[in-house]
Write a protein that holds these residues in place. Structure first.
Motif, PDB file in Angstrom:
ATOM      1  N   ILE A 151     -11.203  -5.700  15.493  1.00  0.00           N
ATOM      2  CA  ILE A 151     -11.732  -5.130  14.341  1.00  0.00           C
ATOM      3  C   ILE A 151     -11.217  -4.019  14.038  1.00  0.00           C
ATOM      4  CG2 ILE A 151     -13.601  -4.557  13.054  1.00  0.00           C
ATOM      5  CD1 ILE A 151     -15.346  -6.590  14.466  1.00  0.00           C
ATOM      6  N   GLU A 152     -11.082  -2.947  14.867  1.00  0.00           N
ATOM      7  CA  GLU A 152     -10.488  -1.701  14.825  1.00  0.00           C
ATOM      8  C   GLU A 152      -9.056  -1.884  14.511  1.00  0.00           C
ATOM      9  OE1 GLU A 152     -10.004   2.469  17.092  1.00  0.00           O
ATOM     10  OE2 GLU A 152     -11.797   1.531  17.593  1.00  0.00           O
ATOM     11  N   GLU A 153      -8.466  -2.489  15.498  1.00  0.00           N
ATOM     12  CA  GLU A 153      -7.173  -2.684  15.401  1.00  0.00           C
ATOM     13  C   GLU A 153      -6.398  -3.156  13.841  1.00  0.00           C
ATOM     14  OE1 GLU A 153      -3.274  -5.394  17.421  1.00  0.00           O
ATOM     15  OE2 GLU A 153      -5.326  -5.185  18.304  1.00  0.00           O
ATOM     16  N   GLU A 154      -7.157  -4.330  13.636  1.00  0.00           N
ATOM     17  CA  GLU A 154      -6.893  -4.945  12.259  1.00  0.00           C
ATOM     18  C   GLU A 154      -7.243  -4.002  10.967  1.00  0.00           C
ATOM     19  OE1 GLU A 154      -5.113  -7.483  12.122  1.00  0.00           O
ATOM     20  OE2 GLU A 154      -5.296  -8.316  14.281  1.00  0.00           O
ATOM     21  N   ILE A 155      -8.220  -3.172  11.112  1.00  0.00           N
ATOM     22  CA  ILE A 155      -8.388  -2.122   9.901  1.00  0.00           C
ATOM     23  C   ILE A 155      -7.276  -1.316   9.877  1.00  0.00           C
ATOM     24  CG2 ILE A 155      -9.995  -0.253   9.320  1.00  0.00           C
ATOM     25  CD1 ILE A 155     -12.205  -1.788   9.970  1.00  0.00           C
ATOM     26  N   GLY A 156      -6.833  -0.783  11.236  1.00  0.00           N
ATOM     27  CA  GLY A 156      -5.751   0.094  11.139  1.00  0.00           C
ATOM     28  C   GLY A 156      -4.530  -0.491  10.379  1.00  0.00           C
ATOM     29  N   ASP A 157      -4.239  -1.941  10.768  1.00  0.00           N
ATOM     30  CA  ASP A 157      -3.119  -2.561  10.349  1.00  0.00           C
ATOM     31  C   ASP A 157      -3.113  -2.698   8.691  1.00  0.00           C
ATOM     32  OD1 ASP A 157      -2.010  -2.926  12.947  1.00  0.00           O
ATOM     33  OD2 ASP A 157      -2.673  -5.034  12.986  1.00  0.00           O
ATOM     34  N   LEU A 158      -4.261  -3.159   8.258  1.00  0.00           N
ATOM     35  CA  LEU A 158      -4.621  -3.001   6.965  1.00  0.00           C
ATOM     36  C   LEU A 158      -4.414  -1.719   6.325  1.00  0.00           C
ATOM     37  CD1 LEU A 158      -5.610  -4.578   4.366  1.00  0.00           C
ATOM     38  CD2 LEU A 158      -7.982  -4.067   5.050  1.00  0.00           C
ATOM     39  N   LEU A 159      -4.841  -0.783   6.945  1.00  0.00           N
ATOM     40  CA  LEU A 159      -4.763   0.598   6.018  1.00  0.00           C
ATOM     41  C   LEU A 159      -3.038   0.869   6.102  1.00  0.00           C
ATOM     42  CD1 LEU A 159      -7.430   2.710   7.862  1.00  0.00           C
ATOM     43  CD2 LEU A 159      -7.345   2.309   5.336  1.00  0.00           C
ATOM     44  N   PHE A 160      -2.505   0.780   7.186  1.00  0.00           N
ATOM     45  CA  PHE A 160      -0.921   1.045   7.430  1.00  0.00           C
ATOM     46  C   PHE A 160      -0.306  -0.103   6.293  1.00  0.00           C
ATOM     47  CE2 PHE A 160       3.246   0.964   9.230  1.00  0.00           C
ATOM     48  CZ  PHE A 160       3.410   2.234   9.494  1.00  0.00           C
ATOM     49  N   SER A 161      -0.721  -1.138   6.142  1.00  0.00           N
ATOM     50  CA  SER A 161       0.005  -1.940   5.017  1.00  0.00           C
ATOM     51  C   SER A 161      -0.383  -1.366   3.710  1.00  0.00           C
ATOM     52  CB  SER A 161      -0.407  -3.572   5.175  1.00  0.00           C
ATOM     53  OG  SER A 161      -1.814  -3.564   4.752  1.00  0.00           O
ATOM     54  N   CYS A 162      -1.497  -0.765   3.402  1.00  0.00           N
ATOM     55  CA  CYS A 162      -1.561  -0.212   2.058  1.00  0.00           C
ATOM     56  C   CYS A 162      -0.723   1.033   1.866  1.00  0.00           C
ATOM     57  CB  CYS A 162      -3.268   0.316   2.180  1.00  0.00           C
ATOM     58  SG  CYS A 162      -4.328  -1.143   1.923  1.00  0.00           S
ATOM     59  N   VAL A 163      -0.556   1.742   3.010  1.00  0.00           N
ATOM     60  CA  VAL A 163       0.186   2.872   2.877  1.00  0.00           C
ATOM     61  C   VAL A 163       1.691   2.461   2.619  1.00  0.00           C
ATOM     62  CG1 VAL A 163       1.282   4.858   4.195  1.00  0.00           C
ATOM     63  CG2 VAL A 163      -1.199   4.528   4.563  1.00  0.00           C
ATOM     64  N   ASN A 164       2.313   1.286   3.294  1.00  0.00           N
ATOM     65  CA  ASN A 164       3.475   1.099   2.849  1.00  0.00           C
ATOM     66  C   ASN A 164       3.619   0.586   1.577  1.00  0.00           C
ATOM     67  OD1 ASN A 164       5.076   1.290   5.385  1.00  0.00           O
ATOM     68  ND2 ASN A 164       3.890  -0.392   6.533  1.00  0.00           N
ATOM     69  N   ALA A 165       2.591  -0.194   0.950  1.00  0.00           N
ATOM     70  CA  ALA A 165       2.599  -0.657  -0.267  1.00  0.00           C
ATOM     71  C   ALA A 165       2.717   0.602  -1.420  1.00  0.00           C
ATOM     72  CB  ALA A 165       1.376  -1.406  -0.738  1.00  0.00           C
TER      73      ALA A 165
END
Length: 273
Positions: free
Chosen positions: A195-209
């Motif tokens: 869960i922690e890993e996927e939240i990190g991935d989600l945040l990183f994808s938001c940053v890229n956008a």
């Protein structure tokens, strides 16, 4: 008591002398005890106060806060000078040389007629002078001490310069949906590490956008936080006006007050236009 000539106007040389006196025999006990590590948080705090002054567009406050940041620079230089490591002049010398080297279109015979060309030259020169052989080196050199969102955006930007990026902002936005789906699956599995890993991935994808849309993720989150605080404050005022403690209300009722608060803010902002 340390004697120092009172002046109507002081210069950088006076600041250097004052810090030297504060750190010297007969100076200030607190100043003499400080190390790089003991005051590193002060540097962060003073920098944040400069940002606050800029956001407030307050020139007087900005002048004061820039002075506080300059004091931090001088203080750290003095600590190193006491061990014969380097001086404030050495710091000035190094940054001047760096600026000249990285602006060959100004101080040399290189032509750069656009900001993009300037940045490409800057990156190439930076890689060469820092001995960076791979694009990966440019990513790992991004300071880990930066706020997470700011570091993520900077890493993404450097990856982009190596050709590793989304084709467009729409692709980056689509990635947010994909990462959200992976987070949903992780939540269902109940695996906390995942869960922690996927939240990190989600945040990183938001940053890229955000980056591809020309938005500073750090500032965007800061503004969202301030907006939340403002809405929360009005929500609490609305609830308190009815003699109720908001923590005693179920979230469904608080949502009603929250929507009212949003409406109040919207009307206020519309009237200001």
């Amino acid at each position: 008591m340390v004697e120092y000539q009172q002046k109507e106007h002081y210069s950088i040389n006076d600041l250097l002398d004052i810090v030297r006196l504060l750190r010297g025999e007969g100076g200030c006990p607190w100043d003499r005890e400080q190390t790089h590590k003991s005051i590193k948080s002060d540097f962060i705090e003073e920098t944040c106060e400069v940002i606050e002054a800029i956001d407030l567009e307050d020139a007087d406050l900005l002048r004061e806060e820039l002075g506080d940041v300059l004091l931090q620079v001088v203080f750290h230089c003095r600590i190193e000078e006491e061990t014969n490591s380097f001086t404030f002049d050495d710091v000035c010398d190094e940054i001047c040389k760096k600026l000249i080297i990285r602006h060959p279109h100004v101080f040399g015979d290189v032509t750069a007629n656009s900001t993009d060309q300037v940045l490409k030259n800057w990156d190439a020169i930076k890689m060469e002078t820092k001995g960076q052989k791979r694009y990966t080196d440019t990513l790992t050199s991004v300071a880990k001490s930066l706020p997470a969102l700011m570091r993520a955006q900077k890493v993404g930007k450097r990856a982009m310069r190596a050709g590793m990026d989304f084709r467009c902002a729409e692709d980056a936005i689509a990635c947010i949906g994909n990462e959200k789906a992976e987070l949903d699956a992780a939540v269902i599995s109940g695996d906390k590490a995942n869960i922690e890993e996927e939240i990190g991935d989600l945040l990183f994808s938001c940053v890229n956008a955000a980056r591809l849309l020309g938005v500073d993720a750090e500032l965007a989150l800061k503004a969202a936080t301030e907006k939340f605080i403002k809405r929360f404050s009005i929500t609490e005022e609305l609830v308190s006006a009815e003699g109720v403690d908001m923590k005693n209300l179920p979230i469904e009722e608080l949502d009603i007050y929250w929507d009212k608060a949003k409406s109040i803010i919207s009307k206020t902002e519309e009237q200001k236009k």
